[in-house]
Design a protein around this motif. Structure first.
Motif, PDB file in Angstrom:
ATOM      1  N   GLY A   1       0.830  -1.381   0.055  1.00 42.90           N
ATOM      2  CA  GLY A   1       0.083   0.016  -0.184  1.00 42.90           C
ATOM      3  C   GLY A   1       0.919   1.253   0.234  1.00 42.90           C
ATOM      4  N   VAL A   2       1.846   1.193   0.818  1.00 40.80           N
ATOM      5  CA  VAL A   2       2.672   2.471   0.963  1.00 40.80           C
ATOM      6  C   VAL A   2       3.256   2.556  -0.593  1.00 40.80           C
ATOM      7  N   THR A   3       3.972   1.456  -1.168  1.00 44.12           N
ATOM      8  CA  THR A   3       4.689   1.565  -2.309  1.00 44.12           C
ATOM      9  C   THR A   3       3.440   2.071  -3.382  1.00 44.12           C
ATOM     10  N   LEU A   4       2.321   1.810  -3.283  1.00 41.43           N
ATOM     11  CA  LEU A   4       1.483   2.370  -4.097  1.00 41.43           C
ATOM     12  C   LEU A   4       1.140   3.674  -4.072  1.00 41.43           C
ATOM     13  N   LEU A   5       1.055   4.138  -2.819  1.00 44.06           N
ATOM     14  CA  LEU A   5       0.919   5.376  -2.465  1.00 44.06           C
ATOM     15  C   LEU A   5       2.216   6.377  -3.111  1.00 44.06           C
ATOM     16  N   LEU A   6       3.346   5.798  -2.854  1.00 50.92           N
ATOM     17  CA  LEU A   6       4.562   6.560  -3.260  1.00 50.92           C
ATOM     18  C   LEU A   6       4.713   6.544  -4.921  1.00 50.92           C
ATOM     19  N   SER A   7       4.022   5.493  -5.466  1.00 50.77           N
ATOM     20  CA  SER A   7       4.385   5.604  -6.714  1.00 50.77           C
ATOM     21  C   SER A   7       3.148   6.457  -7.530  1.00 50.77           C
ATOM     22  N   LEU A   8       1.924   6.320  -6.704  1.00 48.60           N
ATOM     23  CA  LEU A   8       1.156   7.531  -7.102  1.00 48.60           C
ATOM     24  C   LEU A   8       1.580   8.786  -6.983  1.00 48.60           C
ATOM     25  N   LEU A   9       2.325   9.345  -5.934  1.00 42.40           N
ATOM     26  CA  LEU A   9       2.864  10.432  -5.751  1.00 42.40           C
ATOM     27  C   LEU A   9       4.046  10.733  -6.843  1.00 42.40           C
TER      28      LEU A   9
ATOM     29  N   GLY B   1       6.891   8.701 -18.873  1.00 42.38           N
ATOM     30  CA  GLY B   1       5.573   8.216 -19.369  1.00 42.38           C
ATOM     31  C   GLY B   1       5.383   6.761 -19.742  1.00 42.38           C
ATOM     32  N   VAL B   2       6.558   6.206 -20.350  1.00 39.97           N
ATOM     33  CA  VAL B   2       6.481   4.604 -20.430  1.00 39.97           C
ATOM     34  C   VAL B   2       6.484   4.078 -19.217  1.00 39.97           C
ATOM     35  N   SER B   3       7.249   4.452 -18.226  1.00 38.29           N
ATOM     36  CA  SER B   3       7.404   3.497 -16.809  1.00 38.29           C
ATOM     37  C   SER B   3       6.582   3.752 -15.907  1.00 38.29           C
ATOM     38  N   THR B   4       5.950   4.914 -15.831  1.00 37.86           N
ATOM     39  CA  THR B   4       5.054   5.338 -14.837  1.00 37.86           C
ATOM     40  C   THR B   4       3.788   4.252 -14.566  1.00 37.86           C
ATOM     41  N   PRO B   5       3.032   4.126 -15.898  1.00 42.71           N
ATOM     42  CA  PRO B   5       1.781   3.248 -15.789  1.00 42.71           C
ATOM     43  C   PRO B   5       2.328   1.795 -15.210  1.00 42.71           C
ATOM     44  N   LEU B   6       3.366   1.398 -15.770  1.00 43.79           N
ATOM     45  CA  LEU B   6       3.927  -0.019 -15.312  1.00 43.79           C
ATOM     46  C   LEU B   6       4.345  -0.157 -13.842  1.00 43.79           C
ATOM     47  N   VAL B   7       5.029   1.047 -13.439  1.00 44.60           N
ATOM     48  CA  VAL B   7       5.217   1.108 -11.949  1.00 44.60           C
ATOM     49  C   VAL B   7       3.951   0.965 -11.092  1.00 44.60           C
ATOM     50  N   LEU B   8       2.953   1.950 -11.594  1.00 46.88           N
ATOM     51  CA  LEU B   8       1.518   1.715 -10.823  1.00 46.88           C
ATOM     52  C   LEU B   8       1.028   0.441 -10.776  1.00 46.88           C
ATOM     53  N   LEU B   9       1.003  -0.251 -11.991  1.00 46.63           N
ATOM     54  CA  LEU B   9       0.294  -1.467 -12.209  1.00 46.63           C
ATOM     55  C   LEU B   9       1.013  -2.271 -11.213  1.00 46.63           C
ATOM     56  N   THR B  10       2.492  -2.585 -10.968  1.00 49.70           N
ATOM     57  CA  THR B  10       3.054  -3.256 -10.303  1.00 49.70           C
ATOM     58  C   THR B  10       2.667  -3.196  -8.933  1.00 49.70           C
ATOM     59  N   ALA B  11       2.787  -1.849  -8.357  1.00 50.22           N
ATOM     60  CA  ALA B  11       2.526  -1.484  -7.038  1.00 50.22           C
ATOM     61  C   ALA B  11       1.115  -2.044  -6.666  1.00 50.22           C
ATOM     62  N   LEU B  12      -0.048  -1.802  -7.719  1.00 49.48           N
ATOM     63  CA  LEU B  12      -1.261  -2.188  -7.406  1.00 49.48           C
ATOM     64  C   LEU B  12      -1.370  -3.733  -7.342  1.00 49.48           C
ATOM     65  N   LEU B  13      -0.769  -4.514  -8.254  1.00 44.45           N
ATOM     66  CA  LEU B  13      -0.629  -5.706  -8.205  1.00 44.45           C
ATOM     67  C   LEU B  13      -0.156  -6.326  -6.935  1.00 44.45           C
ATOM     68  N   ALA B  14       0.825  -5.839  -6.364  1.00 44.23           N
ATOM     69  CA  ALA B  14       1.498  -6.182  -5.157  1.00 44.23           C
ATOM     70  C   ALA B  14       0.392  -6.029  -3.971  1.00 44.23           C
ATOM     71  N   VAL B  15      -0.222  -4.945  -3.759  1.00 40.99           N
ATOM     72  CA  VAL B  15      -1.163  -4.677  -2.813  1.00 40.99           C
ATOM     73  C   VAL B  15      -2.189  -5.894  -2.895  1.00 40.99           C
TER      74      VAL B  15
END
Lengths: 523, 503
Positions: free
Chosen positions: B44-52, B87-101
């Protein structure tokens, strides 16, 4: 001052004792142990301590010389000629340079020397500590003296810059190991020792023949001089003799490194030797063999690279492929390790397949080989430390199979974590970053020279080796016997286990050490 | 402008999951369920940080590398530990963090295991490092980091009803991908030795300058083979069906949502921009294998009896579209590839959650054993499956549609594919018809029909909560594709030779 005067009077070259400290300290310790044993037989702690002190003093010498940073040459022949019919040695006229007459220095302290000596001493200290409760307990004096003699040979080898010193040092590093192997004192141990003896004699024969041919072709024993003569573009017959000499010497050294097809002794000897001695063979002995090859090829024969580089390329990929394929089918832990060290020897020698005409490419290759050697030795020590512990705590002892490791992570989580990490370092996959960087370092010269067949076969061997390393790791976490008794770790074993684990971890984080071990020029 | 401030964000994003994994590994006293909750919190923290991080990157412009952080690591190899986000990596980081949660949340109820959480967090950290690495060797190290934990997930927690199967599937997965990445390493080393730098941004700026066409082609072949194993590309995909089928739900979701993305990300980040001339030679082959994969996997799905295996095979088809988009070497195609990449991650993760839930109840994922009448027996799971299926067949208004449409459009207008561009586009479009056929077949067998009595319970609230974010993401990406397309629009032009102008 005194040594210089004596050198001037007798023609015996002057000796820099500090430069030779890594060689002398083990010898002094060896003599002290023999002396102590003669005065009061059966001493335990003192002879252990003397042995360790000898190795640590040598290591201290290496550290001092590395920090000092000064390149030292010693045992140099100053240009005296002993001619028949005269009473004493005559000095060459000032106008003539000694080098032109084939003189030079027999022992050089360079980055290469110190790196190899460091690796050798690291392995030696660890193996001595591992042996303290095994072969080193039953035959303490014999074990310690033979081990120290081997170490002295290996450290001398790293600095040797003439063919005679090279040969003597290599044999000093080989012959005592036969005695070490025989310490197991059963039929299998004897057989292993005899195998090693026959191998040593055969390889010594080839090495001597090769060196003789090299001397014949170039007229000098000094490697720098040989390199100059060969670089000057000699006639074709001379070149043929030199190449024959190079190939024969390489075959002789190939036995020590266990390059395929000179590897047949390795599995039987490892399985027949006491485990700490097998660890010693796979780290210190192998490092000695590698340094002999590096010194001979990299310093003495860079001009013949067109002859030996393709040969090494073929031998290296053959070695890793054969070693890995046979390791896939092994079930006894020590036999698997034996075949895996054969395969790893291929990786250590791999960079030399890329040696080209420039000094820089030879230096790159050497740096790759030594960097890989360091990673391999540290990871091997960690694996052997755990294997020795398992052998001590299980009924099947030194011949235990991989099944012994089933479920080990539940009873001995720390040791299994170390073993798994070290195996991944050998395989070269994160978290074993150390091994991955070592593979990058070893592959880089080959890719740079675009020797594609060698590079691609080596790359595919990564997957091949992974198969058996991971089989071992998988057993560690498999469900198993939870009621197995806890281990009782002895301090010496704890130090080796902890030290090797710290080494794997440290070199994974600070992989700079592996990549940047030999920054300077090669000499 | 790299911008100042927030430079701690990316190192923290990478190190937080890894440190969490290390702590959970080192503390055996934690109960498995507590460990799963801790994992969820870290995720969750990872997801929040990646949203930031995503917000900051969006604010400063997706077109350039933002939030760069670098430090020396192995200077003898020129290896810098440098991270950056665009812009290429941001969505992938978000997806990874979301799936981790979501996977950790899933683990709090089903099959909780402390070490499985460790593996999930390690995969998360490794994947985020791969998506943000700005150094070729660092990229490679991070790329390899996910292998061992994933091998554990399949081999240890795999479906062990048949003796030795998890070990076999795990071994096949790790050996295939390790062999592929070792070959890729050769290509990476070649690029580094020939250019003298391993800095990805620097190499992208040069766009292949200083590398001969031959060198570029050799390097591109080596790198593409390595990445194609991971993606996976037909015919190198044979590790994927057993791995997906045997892996626990967590493993399947991570494989589909995170691991497969590493391969395509590598193509877009490394192969296309750094070796343009080489990729021009490789692209027609890549496109050919891609459309073959689409059709082949589609036909295999038509006769596949195991639902989990079917979802896995459909991944090969979806990734075929992504590869086709990359092979087109056009801005449209590349954007389509990146969109389809994310869409596939979301939709197949959802499908694997649903199939995993079904498998937990019936102890099989065989279509016959799952039986008809899902609509009546388990309406919630039935609807979720139907939703995933119609998303998977590319229904307009759901996520997959846009990516595949753009990929096919890119192939149609591609000049890099030469004469084959339109045939490839037509074959790929036919692939979507096959996708419709096999998903409708699944629905006919499972959703309709008369239910047999005595079946398991419907989806619990916990399961629904786990899957809902993915449903919302699928709808969101389908209805409002603008933000994601906008994020990648600027970057793809920088990545393509000549700014991606279509002649």
């Amino acid at each position: 001052m005194l040594t210089e005067t004596s050198a001037r009077l007798t023609g015996v070259p002057s000796i820099d004792l500090v430069a030779l400290l890594p060689v002398i300290a083990p010898v002094v310790a060896l003599l002290l142990i023999l002396l102590a044993d003669a005065l009061r037989p059966g001493l335990r702690l003192p002879s252990d301590l003397i042995g360790l002190a000898g190795l640590l003093t040598a290591a201290g010498g290496v550290a001092y010389l590395a920090l000092d940073g000064e390149d030292r040459n010693t045992a140099c022949s100053g240009g005296f000629v002993v001619t028949t019919g005269q009473t004493g040695p005559t000095r060459l006229p000032e106008s003539l340079s000694p080098a032109e007459f084939g003189f030079g220095c027999s022992y050089v302290v360079s980055d290469l020397t110190l790196a190899v000596q460091g690796i050798v001493l690291l392995g030696a200290v660890a193996c001595l500590l591992l042996a303290l409760n095994g072969p080193g307990a039953k035959d303490r004096t014999a074990h310690h003296t033979l081990l120290l003699a081997t170490v002295a040979g290996a450290t001398a080898l790293a600095g040797a810059r003439d063919l005679a010193t090279l040969t003597v040092a290599l044999e000093t590093a080989t012959l005592p190991t036969i005695g070490l192997i025989a310490l197991r004192r059963d039929a299998q141990g004897a057989q292993a020792a005899v195998t090693m003896l026959l191998t040593a004699i055969a390889s010594l024969g080839m090495l001597l023949l090769g060196i003789g041919l090299l001397f014949l072709a170039t007229g000098s024993l000094y490697l720098f001089r040989i390199a100059d003569v060969l670089a000057a573009g000699p006639d074709r017959p001379v070149l043929v003799v030199a190449v024959a000499g190079a190939v024969l010497s390489l075959a002789g050294i190939g036995f020590k490194v266990s390059l395929v097809p000179f590897h047949m002794w390795t599995p039987d000897t490892y399985a027949g030797a006491p485990l700490p001695i097998a660890a010693f063979l796979s780290t210190v002995s192998k490092a000695a063999g590698v340094s002999a090859a590096v010194v001979l090829l990299g310093i003495g024969l860079p001009a013949l690279h067109e002859a030996w580089a393709p040969l090494i390329g073929i031998l290296a990929v053959l070695t890793m492929t054969v070693g890995n394929l046979i390791a896939l089918r092994q079930n006894v832990a020590v036999r698997l390790l034996a075949w895996s060290t054969v395969a790893q020897a291929g990786w250590v020698m791999l960079p030399f397949a890329a040696a080209g005409p420039s000094r820089d490419s030879v230096r790159e290759a050497t740096a790759g080989a030594i960097g890989y050697l360091l990673a391999y030795v540290v990871a091997s020590l960690a694996v052997f430390a755990v294997v020795v512990l398992v052998a001590r705590h299980h009924r099947s002892g030194e011949e235990h199979t991989l099944q012994t490791y089933r479920g080990l992570s539940r009873t001995e989580p720390v040791a299994s974590a170390v073993l798994a990490f070290a195996l991944l370092c050998l395989a070269g996959l994160p978290p074993g970053v150390m091994g991955l960087i070592a593979k990058v370092v070893a592959l880089r010269p080959v890719v740079d020279a675009e020797v594609w067949p060698v590079a691609v076969i080596a790359a595919l061997n990564v997957a091949l080796a992974l198969a058996y390393y991971l089989r071992w790791v998988a057993l560690l976490v498999a469900p198993g016997d939870r009621s197995a008794p806890r281990w009782r770790l002895r301090p010496a074993e704890g130090i080796v286990l902890g030290g090797a684990a710290a080494g794997c971890l440290g070199l994974s984080v600070g992989a700079e050490v592996i990549a940047g071990l030999l920054p300077g020029i090669l000499h | 402008m790299t911008g100042t401030g927030y430079t701690w964000l990316l190192p923290v994003l990478v190190l937080l999951p890894l440190a969490g994994a290390l702590v959970l590994l080192a503390v055996p006293l934690l109960s498995d369920r507590l460990a799963a909750w801790i994992g969820t919190a870290i995720g969750g923290v990872t997801l929040l940080l990646s949203l930031l991080a995503a917000f900051v990157t969006w604010d400063r412009g997706f077109g350039r590398m933002q939030l760069q952080a670098r430090t020396d690591w192995i200077s003898a190899l020129g290896l810098e530990a440098s991270l950056g986000l665009d812009g290429v990596s941001t969505p992938l980081v978000l997806l990874t963090a979301l799936l981790a949660v979501l996977t950790c949340l899933h683990l709090t109820r089903a099959e909780p295991d402390r070490l499985l959480v460790v593996c999930v967090l390690t995969v998360t950290g490794g994947a985020i490092a791969t998506f943000t690495a700005l150094d070729l060797l660092l990229f490679f190290v991070a790329f390899e980091t996910v292998l061992i934990p994933m091998w554990f997930v399949i081999g240890v927690w795999g479906d062990g009803r048949q003796e030795g199967q998890p070990a076999n599937a795990a071994a096949r997965f790790v050996l295939y991908t390790a062999a592929g990445s070792a070959v890729m390493l050769l290509g990476i080393i070649l690029v580094i030795t020939r250019t003298g730098t391993s800095d990805i941004t620097e190499l992208i700026q040069r766009g292949g300058a200083g590398l001969s066409a031959t060198t570029q082609t050799v390097a591109a072949v080596l790198i593409v083979i390595g990445l194609a194993v991971k993606t996976p590309m037909w015919p190198l995909h044979t590790w994927l069906p057993p791995a997906h089928t045997i892996a626990p739900t967590t493993g399947s979701v991570l494989l589909a949502g995170v691991l497969l993305k590493l391969g395509t990300y590598g193509l877009v980040r490394v192969a296309v921009p750094i070796l343009p001339a080489g990729m021009a030679n490789v692209a027609p082959w890549l496109g050919g294998f891609a459309v073959t994969g689409i059709v082949w996997a589609g036909l295999a799905c038509l006769v596949e009896r195991d639902l989990k295996r079917l979802v896995a095979l459909s991944s090969v088809a979806h990734m075929g579209f992504v590869l086709l988009g990359v092979a087109s070497m056009t801005p449209t195609g590349l954007q389509g590839a990146l969109f389809a990449n994310i869409a596939h991650g979301v939709v197949s993760a959802l499908l694997f959650f649903v199939v995993g839930a079904l498998k937990d109840r019936q102890h099989s994922s065989d279509l016959q054993q799952l039986g008809p009448g899902l609509r009546d027996r388990m309406p919630r799971l039935g609807w979720l499956l139907t939703f995933g299926a119609v998303a998977g067949l590319g229904l307009p208004g759901l996520a997959v549609f846009w990516g595949e449409l753009l990929a096919v459009a890119g192939a149609w207008q591609s000049s890099g594919l030469g004469m084959l561009n339109r045939p490839f586009a037509v074959i790929a479009a036919a692939g979507t018809v096959i996708a419709a056929a096999y998903w409708l077949r699944v629905l006919r067998v499972l959703w309709q029909g008369r239910p047999e009595p005595g079946q398991g319970p419907d989806a619990t609230r916990h399961e629904t909560v786990t899957m809902m974010p993915l449903v919302l993401a699928t709808v969101g990406l389908g209805l409002v594709p603008g933000p994601l397309l906008g994020a990648t629009a600027g970057v793809v032009r920088l990545l393509l030779p000549g700014g991606g102008a279509v002649p």
